[in-house]
Design a protein around this motif. Structure first.
Motif, mmCIF file in Angstrom:
data_model
loop_
_atom_site.group_PDB
_atom_site.id
_atom_site.type_symbol
_atom_site.label_atom_id
_atom_site.label_comp_id
_atom_site.label_asym_id
_atom_site.label_seq_id
_atom_site.Cartn_x
_atom_site.Cartn_y
_atom_site.Cartn_z
ATOM 1 N N VAL A 85 0.286 -5.433 0.571
ATOM 2 C CA VAL A 85 0.818 -4.319 -0.053
ATOM 3 C C VAL A 85 1.211 -4.134 -1.629
ATOM 4 O O VAL A 85 1.089 -3.555 -2.315
ATOM 5 C CB VAL A 85 2.058 -3.634 0.904
ATOM 6 C CG1 VAL A 85 2.432 -2.546 0.153
ATOM 7 C CG2 VAL A 85 1.378 -3.149 2.316
ATOM 8 N N ARG A 126 -2.380 10.568 3.622
ATOM 9 C CA ARG A 126 -2.739 9.369 3.789
ATOM 10 C C ARG A 126 -1.802 8.733 4.966
ATOM 11 O O ARG A 126 -0.904 8.079 4.689
ATOM 12 C CB ARG A 126 -2.227 8.578 2.324
ATOM 13 C CG ARG A 126 -3.239 8.822 1.305
ATOM 14 C CD ARG A 126 -2.845 8.053 -0.052
ATOM 15 N NE ARG A 126 -3.630 8.650 -1.112
ATOM 16 C CZ ARG A 126 -3.282 8.255 -2.383
ATOM 17 N NH1 ARG A 126 -2.311 7.525 -2.680
ATOM 18 N NH2 ARG A 126 -3.992 8.997 -3.477
ATOM 19 N N ASP A 128 -1.064 6.319 8.162
ATOM 20 C CA ASP A 128 -1.187 4.689 8.498
ATOM 21 C C ASP A 128 -0.632 4.772 9.719
ATOM 22 O O ASP A 128 0.430 5.346 10.150
ATOM 23 C CB ASP A 128 -1.016 4.020 7.467
ATOM 24 C CG ASP A 128 -1.314 2.553 7.074
ATOM 25 O OD1 ASP A 128 -2.030 2.391 8.179
ATOM 26 O OD2 ASP A 128 -0.916 1.962 6.293
ATOM 27 N N GLU A 130 1.103 0.913 12.004
ATOM 28 C CA GLU A 130 1.704 -0.277 11.472
ATOM 29 C C GLU A 130 1.921 -1.140 12.970
ATOM 30 O O GLU A 130 2.552 -0.776 13.862
ATOM 31 C CB GLU A 130 2.963 -0.341 10.861
ATOM 32 C CG GLU A 130 2.974 0.534 9.495
ATOM 33 C CD GLU A 130 3.877 0.116 8.453
ATOM 34 O OE1 GLU A 130 4.321 -1.004 8.246
ATOM 35 O OE2 GLU A 130 4.289 1.220 7.817
ATOM 36 N N SER A 163 3.113 5.675 9.491
ATOM 37 C CA SER A 163 3.709 5.836 7.967
ATOM 38 C C SER A 163 2.665 6.807 7.408
ATOM 39 O O SER A 163 1.516 7.005 7.314
ATOM 40 C CB SER A 163 3.653 4.772 7.313
ATOM 41 O OG SER A 163 4.586 3.705 7.960
ATOM 42 N N ARG A 165 1.721 7.504 3.867
ATOM 43 C CA ARG A 165 1.962 6.504 2.969
ATOM 44 C C ARG A 165 2.176 7.406 1.598
ATOM 45 O O ARG A 165 2.822 6.858 0.689
ATOM 46 C CB ARG A 165 0.747 5.818 2.751
ATOM 47 C CG ARG A 165 0.732 4.825 3.670
ATOM 48 C CD ARG A 165 1.607 3.715 3.787
ATOM 49 N NE ARG A 165 1.255 2.660 4.885
ATOM 50 C CZ ARG A 165 2.147 1.899 5.047
ATOM 51 N NH1 ARG A 165 3.519 1.812 4.698
ATOM 52 N NH2 ARG A 165 2.086 0.872 6.116
ATOM 53 N N GLN A 168 5.896 8.481 1.518
ATOM 54 C CA GLN A 168 6.745 7.404 1.438
ATOM 55 C C GLN A 168 6.568 6.596 -0.143
ATOM 56 O O GLN A 168 7.877 6.389 -0.455
ATOM 57 C CB GLN A 168 6.002 6.178 2.269
ATOM 58 C CG GLN A 168 6.927 4.758 2.102
ATOM 59 C CD GLN A 168 6.144 3.743 2.940
ATOM 60 O OE1 GLN A 168 5.171 3.924 3.881
ATOM 61 N NE2 GLN A 168 6.801 2.480 2.919
ATOM 62 N N ALA A 264 -2.697 0.215 4.710
ATOM 63 C CA ALA A 264 -2.087 -0.222 3.409
ATOM 64 C C ALA A 264 -2.383 -1.581 3.012
ATOM 65 O O ALA A 264 -2.586 -1.821 1.725
ATOM 66 C CB ALA A 264 -0.677 0.153 3.203
#
Length: 314
Positions: A85, A126, A128, A130, A163, A165, A168, A264
């Motif tokens: 990342v 975007r 995502d 994890e 997430s 992104r 964030q 990511a």
């Protein structure tokens, strides 16, 4: 043992999982309450359910998060994830990361089940996933050593820290950590596996050597082992308990694994948004050795209601 919480005929139950069936506890007996009552009580109720309750097929029930945790600490313990990342920002792993197992608090009200749909967060473009594993606290304690901490972990489960992104990134520039970017959903499940079931998978350093994979629409795009964590769960619990309490039901996430544990990482290495961000209709499936599989489909979310920008006072 494996314990789950589920919906059946419109009613919420908890129970113990054996093969492809679940043996319900008595009505109103919840998994969190049993964890709080102590491991011996949890095991006793589980043993009675295995022999005394009518089992249900897993295919006929809806799995909920195993428990609604009082708190959720999410760590960042995979060096490969941090490096990938950071690469996307032209950076490297900061030295401060190596000093201690850092974590942030995430939303305990955002837990969703192993097969629930997950909505795109408002305003997100975007989205995502994890891939993580989480430890669940079974006994209260504070200022624990790693050796003491092992006795305070009752079990483990899969965690998917969804997430946003693009939400964030800007909010983290305020230096308060991720907030709305992590606020909409966290998958927890499919069940809680007691710690003793995973002890055969420990490597000589005490790490749980569990194979982890994540698929998007049936294509594997991430694979790692939990043994690549930089700290053990016991060390994470010890750090979390410094100067404060960890209590039954608290959840501690491992952080995202390396080698494709989230989109990511791919973006950071490639410098492009490939594979593309998640969209409605995409299905993310995570499998962790010894813990099972969770599979969630992304659905459309709601549009954000407008809020004014700051009223400047300086």
């Amino acid at each position: 043992m494996k314990y789950a919480t589920f919906l059946h005929d419109g009613q919420q139950w908890s129970g113990v999982v054996a093969d492809d069936r679940i043996h319900p506890f008595d009505p109103g007996v919840g998994l969190l309450e049993l964890i709080q009552a102590g491991e011996s009580e949890l095991r006793a109720v589980g043993a009675r359910a295995l022999t005394g309750s009518r089992p249900l097929a897993l295919g006929g029930i809806r799995l909920l998060p195993p428990l609604q945790p009082p708190t959720v600490r999410d760590f960042m313990t995979f060096e490969g994830h941090v490096a990938a990342v950071a690469q996307g920002y032209g950076d490297t792993v900061p030295e401060e990361w190596y000093a201690q197992p850092a974590f942030y608090f995430t939303n305990p009200y955002a837990m969703i089940g192993a097969h629930d749909d997950v909505p795109v967060p408002p305003g997100c473009r975007r989205f995502d996933f994890e891939l993580e594993v989480a430890a669940v606290i079974g006994r209260a304690g504070r200022d624990l050593s790693p050796e003491q901490a092992r006795e305070h972990i009752i079990g483990y489960t899969i965690l998917n820290d969804w997430s946003a992104r693009d939400l964030q990134g800007p909010e983290m520039k305020v230096k308060l950590g991720p907030a709305k970017g992590k606020d909409t959903a966290t998958t927890l499940g499919p069940w809680l596996v007691t710690a003793d079931e995973l002890d055969p998978h420990r490597d000589p350093e005490g790490f749980l050597d569990l194979e982890l994979t994540v698929d998007v629409n049936g294509v594997t795009i991430g694979q790692d082992t939990l043994a690549n964590m930089a700290w053990t769960f016991e060390e994470m619990v010890a750090y979390a308990s410094r100067g404060t309490w960890v209590r039954p039901g608290d959840v501690l996430g491992s952080g995202t694994c390396g080698n494709g544990g989230c989109l990511a990482e791919h973006w950071g290495r490639a410098g492009t948004f490939e594979p593309p961000p998640l969209e409605p209709g995409d299905t993310v499936t995570i499998t962790a050795q010894g813990l099972g599989t969770v599979s969630n489909t992304v659905v459309g979310g709601v549009a954000p209601l407008p809020i004014a920008t700051a009223r400047r006072r300086l």
